[in-house]
Design an enzyme around this catalytic site. Structure first.
Site, PDB file in Angstrom:
ATOM      1  N   GLU A  56       0.820  -1.212   0.000  1.00 43.17           N
ATOM      2  CA  GLU A  56       0.000   0.000   0.000  1.00 43.17           C
ATOM      3  C   GLU A  56       0.857   1.266   0.000  1.00 43.17           C
ATOM      4  O   GLU A  56       0.482   2.281  -0.605  1.00 43.17           O
ATOM      5  CB  GLU A  56      -0.961  -0.002   1.196  1.00 43.17           C
ATOM      6  CG  GLU A  56      -1.942  -1.169   1.216  1.00 43.17           C
ATOM      7  CD  GLU A  56      -2.712  -1.325  -0.084  1.00 43.17           C
ATOM      8  OE1 GLU A  56      -2.954  -0.315  -0.779  1.00 43.17           O
ATOM      9  OE2 GLU A  56      -3.077  -2.470  -0.425  1.00 43.17           O
ATOM     10  N   ILE A  76     -14.640  -6.789  -7.945  1.00 44.70           N
ATOM     11  CA  ILE A  76     -15.266  -6.633  -9.256  1.00 44.70           C
ATOM     12  C   ILE A  76     -16.716  -6.179  -9.184  1.00 44.70           C
ATOM     13  O   ILE A  76     -17.258  -5.696 -10.177  1.00 44.70           O
ATOM     14  CB  ILE A  76     -15.156  -7.925 -10.101  1.00 44.70           C
ATOM     15  CG1 ILE A  76     -16.005  -9.059  -9.529  1.00 44.70           C
ATOM     16  CG2 ILE A  76     -13.699  -8.366 -10.212  1.00 44.70           C
ATOM     17  CD1 ILE A  76     -16.086 -10.276 -10.442  1.00 44.70           C
ATOM     18  N   PHE A  77     -17.352  -6.316  -8.023  1.00 42.07           N
ATOM     19  CA  PHE A  77     -18.754  -5.909  -7.921  1.00 42.07           C
ATOM     20  C   PHE A  77     -18.962  -4.668  -7.054  1.00 42.07           C
ATOM     21  O   PHE A  77     -20.061  -4.117  -7.026  1.00 42.07           O
ATOM     22  CB  PHE A  77     -19.614  -7.066  -7.406  1.00 42.07           C
ATOM     23  CG  PHE A  77     -19.665  -8.238  -8.343  1.00 42.07           C
ATOM     24  CD1 PHE A  77     -20.164  -8.091  -9.631  1.00 42.07           C
ATOM     25  CD2 PHE A  77     -19.205  -9.488  -7.961  1.00 42.07           C
ATOM     26  CE1 PHE A  77     -20.208  -9.164 -10.513  1.00 42.07           C
ATOM     27  CE2 PHE A  77     -19.244 -10.569  -8.832  1.00 42.07           C
ATOM     28  CZ  PHE A  77     -19.738 -10.411 -10.113  1.00 42.07           C
ATOM     29  N   GLY A 106     -13.191  -1.188  -8.376  1.00 40.27           N
ATOM     30  CA  GLY A 106     -12.913  -0.756  -9.740  1.00 40.27           C
ATOM     31  C   GLY A 106     -12.308  -1.824 -10.617  1.00 40.27           C
ATOM     32  O   GLY A 106     -11.750  -1.524 -11.660  1.00 40.27           O
TER      33      GLY A 106
END
Length: 770
Positions: free
Chosen positions: A552, A689-690, A693
């Protein structure tokens, strides 16, 4: 990444990109880039700044003062102003006397300044949704989401704006000579904006346009509901253990975490109970640190099975109903896929994957599959050998219940447990032995020491100089060593908080660099879900948590060390999604570098460095289980791509293949040694994915890993012990990959750094698959 998008991308990562896009990317831009647009005179924003901290945008967000009740008045006021300003803007550019009269400075920079106030508010609200989620905030967010989406859609579908950008691009085509970096940024920003507008429906009219906008709005609503359902389903499960035999040989840190979880839960019910890490009771949840520890260390198969099945059935038809609100994501997945296929076809694409790839490096679905298959050909035989070895070890050491007569094959709740036991046996090293050497503060010091060495920056703690949303959060400043100039800042929220923080790890943008709005100091959010401190014991990290932190921070460095000043392409903005994981995965490699690791691997009590033999074992473990891990990632990527390129959601309702049939078919290809159970509902928690992005983009992890491994290979080529050369290559990496942002196409950026296009050889070598 896993940006942010929680993911994020960033969700791990996740939620980024430019303006003029559909809601998912609109929110991304608002949460990143439009926050980049910030030094706006307060008179342009509101006269009620003192009364509403959302409207105080001179500096960093006033987290200590922000309440959900402030969101609606802020959004209402700023939407009205933005719509009025944009109407005037459209009128002005429409009155231009001709193509020659349209100036870049009057278009994109003006839009940045115009959009910033609303973007700032919505970005802060979106961030708090991930790290301080609650009923009141959810209600306010969902109430205002349609206003924000509708307003931003007007930008992506403005014919006047599109024509102005086309005119600007055409005027540049007539010029000659070599572009400087500033000109390159502007050209990329215009090019990206035109593409986003095309994908945002600028060419649609009448009922088709109306339907397109309905789809955009509904997809935004679904995404929020999907994410909330996952969070709620994760929080809903807990399992209390009182039997000491059930936690035999479980590491002390795991028992302490579970005991603390039990004590916290009882306190929330007003009960003051005595809890001891060694004697229990212990409470296991589906929050990542708790769940992973259970699957790795609980010897009781029945308990592991219960926890595993609770995890894979979250947010599905198996989820309990609270009142009348069903936490079932299956209908949302089908609706999402239907709408995405419909939207893609409205824009002339065969499927959503084609639409997604229009703004990525990968030229086609086939190219994604080709790379995936190349890696799979190497990874699958390795994975099958790894599982065979795990199975043999379990049969030898697990007793009668693991005999062939009693157990045909290891079940999913067995493989992680026995893989951990085999690793301990092979390398004579337990994860618990490493944790005392990875206290969070020491790891941060070592990570900051690394970037000082290779990127010539100083990172200094600055707690108290910014308001935070939770006492766990720290604030840091980044300085250029040569000039001493303050060049960036970031917040770090390191620990899991199951009650109000979503799982995963991600980097997001708080403030972005932008000349248009006078923001020269970018600010990032770095969010992890690591092991929290317990009592007087500091956060002692697993090695994987160390790697996640480095990952990150890599995203954050690309955001913070950018020299791009055009907001649309500064930092991670404008970087193709399948390249955005390059800096993050690149940083993970340094966890295995001796000088870097010994910069932080010190015992938290004694200060003694990690023993040399333990470091060698850490390096040896790097490729342990690499085959199964690679196959797992390839499964996720190919499953995502199949759902978005070769699936008929309408037919599924009429007896055709379901989403779970597709999952099984892809598993037969990628992980035939471990097929999903009949009740497996992993897709119901596939937030990347739902609700992130990464739709038709999860492959990006492997695509970018090819580049990141090859980039690290440049340091290996000069010798990691050659400090002078390492610093030289590090400066070059900073001046290219970390500096140029989206101002230059990622392949060109890579070639500027490496001198050639990337090769998968380094990736295969690093994973022991060459």
């Amino acid at each position: 990444m896993k940006i942010h998008t929680s993911a994020v991308i960033l969700m791990a990562a996740s939620f980024r990109t430019q303006a003029f896009t559909g809601l998912k990317n609109t929110l991304s831009r608002l949460s990143r880039q439009q926050k980049q647009t910030s030094r706006i005179p307060l008179a342009m924003v509101s006269t009620s700044v003192a009364a509403n901290p959302f409207l105080d945008q001179e500096s960093l967000p006033r987290f200590a003062s922000i309440e959900p009740s402030y969101l609606t008045p802020a959004v209402t006021e700023l939407v009205e102003k933005l719509e009025s300003d944009f109407a005037s803007f459209e009128s002005n550019i429409s009155k231009s006397g001709g193509e020659k009269d349209v100036a870049y400075e009057d278009v994109l920079p003006a839009l940045e300044r115009m959009q910033f106030p609303l973007g700032y508010v919505w970005g802060v609200a979106g961030h708090l949704q991930g790290v301080k989620n609650g009923d009141e905030l959810r209600e306010a967010y969902e109430k205002n989401q349609p206003k924000v989406v509708t307003t931003m859609t007007k930008f992506s579908q403005s014919a006047a704006l599109y024509d102005a950008l086309v005119a600007i691009e055409k005027s540049w085509e007539e010029s000659s000579g070599q572009d400087d970096f500033y000109t390159m940024q502007k050209k990329r920003a215009v090019k990206n904006s035109l593409l986003q507008m095309k994908l945002g429906g600028v060419g649609l009219e009448g009922k088709e346009k109306e339907r397109f906008n309905e789809i955009k709005l509904r997809l935004a609503e679904i995404s929020t509901s999907f994410s909330n359902n996952v969070l709620d389903a994760t929080k809903a499960f807990s399992l209390d253990i009182e039997n000491h035999e059930s936690v035999t040989n479980v590491p002390a840190s795991a028992k302490a975490m579970w005991a603390n979880s039990y004590k916290t839960a009882m306190a929330a019910q007003g009960k003051d109970v005595e809890v001891d890490a060694e004697s229990g009771p212990w409470r296991i949840t589906l929050d990542a640190p708790s769940y992973i520890a259970a699957m790795q260390h609980l010897p009781d198969r029945a308990i592991r099975e219960k926890i595993y099945k609770a995890s894979i059935t979250r947010a599905s038809e198996f989820t309990k109903v609270e009142g009348e609100k069903v936490k079932n994501n299956i209908p949302l997945i089908y609706e999402t896929l239907k709408l995405k296929y419909e939207r893609a076809k409205m824009l002339g694409f065969s499927n959503p994957a084609e639409m997604s790839l229009a703004r990525k490096m990968a030229p086609s679905v086939d190219s994604v599959k080709d790379l995936s298959n190349l890696i799979l050909d190497k990874a699958l035989p390795a994975a099958e050998r790894e599982l065979d070895e795990n199975t043999a070890f379990a049969r030898t050491n697990g007793g009668e219940e693991y005999s062939e007569d009693k157990l045909e094959k290891l079940m999913p709740w067995d493989t992680t447990f026995w893989s951990e036991r085999l690793k301990e046996s092979k390398f004579d090293l337990k994860e618990e032995e490493l944790r005392p050497y990875f206290a969070l503060d020491s790891v941060l010091g070592g990570m900051f020491g690394l970037v000082e060495r290779i990127f010539n920056v100083d990172v200094k703690k600055a707690d108290g100089e910014a308001e935070v949303w939770n006492p766990d959060v720290s604030f840091f400043k980044v300085f250029d060593k040569d000039s001493g100039k303050h060049i960036a800042s970031f917040f770090l929220d390191p620990y899991s908080r199951p009650a109000d923080k979503r799982g995963g790890a991600w980097m997001d943008v708080c403030i972005g660099k932008s000349e248009a709005v006078g923001r020269d100091i970018p600010v990032a959010y770095l969010t992890c879900n690591g092991s929290p401190p317990i009592g007087d014991t500091p956060s002692l990290m697993t090695f994987r948590e160390v790697e996640t932190l480095f990952h990150e921070f890599g995203h954050g460095l690309q955001h913070m060390l950018t020299t791009a000043t055009v907001g649309d392409v500064a930092g991670i903005n404008g970087v193709e999604w399948d390249a955005v994981e390059l800096p993050s995965q690149f940083m993970e490699n340094w966890c295995y570098d001796k000088k870097t690791l010994y910069g932080f691997a010190k015992h938290y009590k004694t200060g003694e460095p990690l023993p040399e033999e333990m470091f060698e074992k850490v390096k040896e473990q790097k490729t342990y289980g690499a085959g199964m891990m690679a196959c797992r990632q390839l499964l996720f990527g190919l499953l995502d791509m199949e759902l978005h390129s070769n699936f008929d959601p309408e037919a599924a309702e009429k007896g055709g293949d379901t989403i779970f049939d597709i999952h099984r078919r892809m598993a037969e290809k990628c992980t035939p040694y471990s097929l999903p159970l009949d009740e497996d509902r992993f897709l119901c928690t596939f937030s990347h994915i739902f609700a992130g992005g990464y739709s038709a983009g999860y492959y990006s992890y492997k695509w970018a890993e090819v580049m990141s491994a090859d980039a690290f290979g440049a340091f290996e080529d000069v010798g990691l012990d050659n400090e002078e050369k390492v610093q030289e290559v590090g400066r070059k990496f900073r001046d290219t990959v970390l500096s140029l942002g989206g101002g230059v196409e990622p392949m060109e950026v890579f070639k500027m750094f490496r001198g050639r296009e990337p090769s998968p050889e380094a990736l295969l070598r690093h994973n022991g698959l060459a």
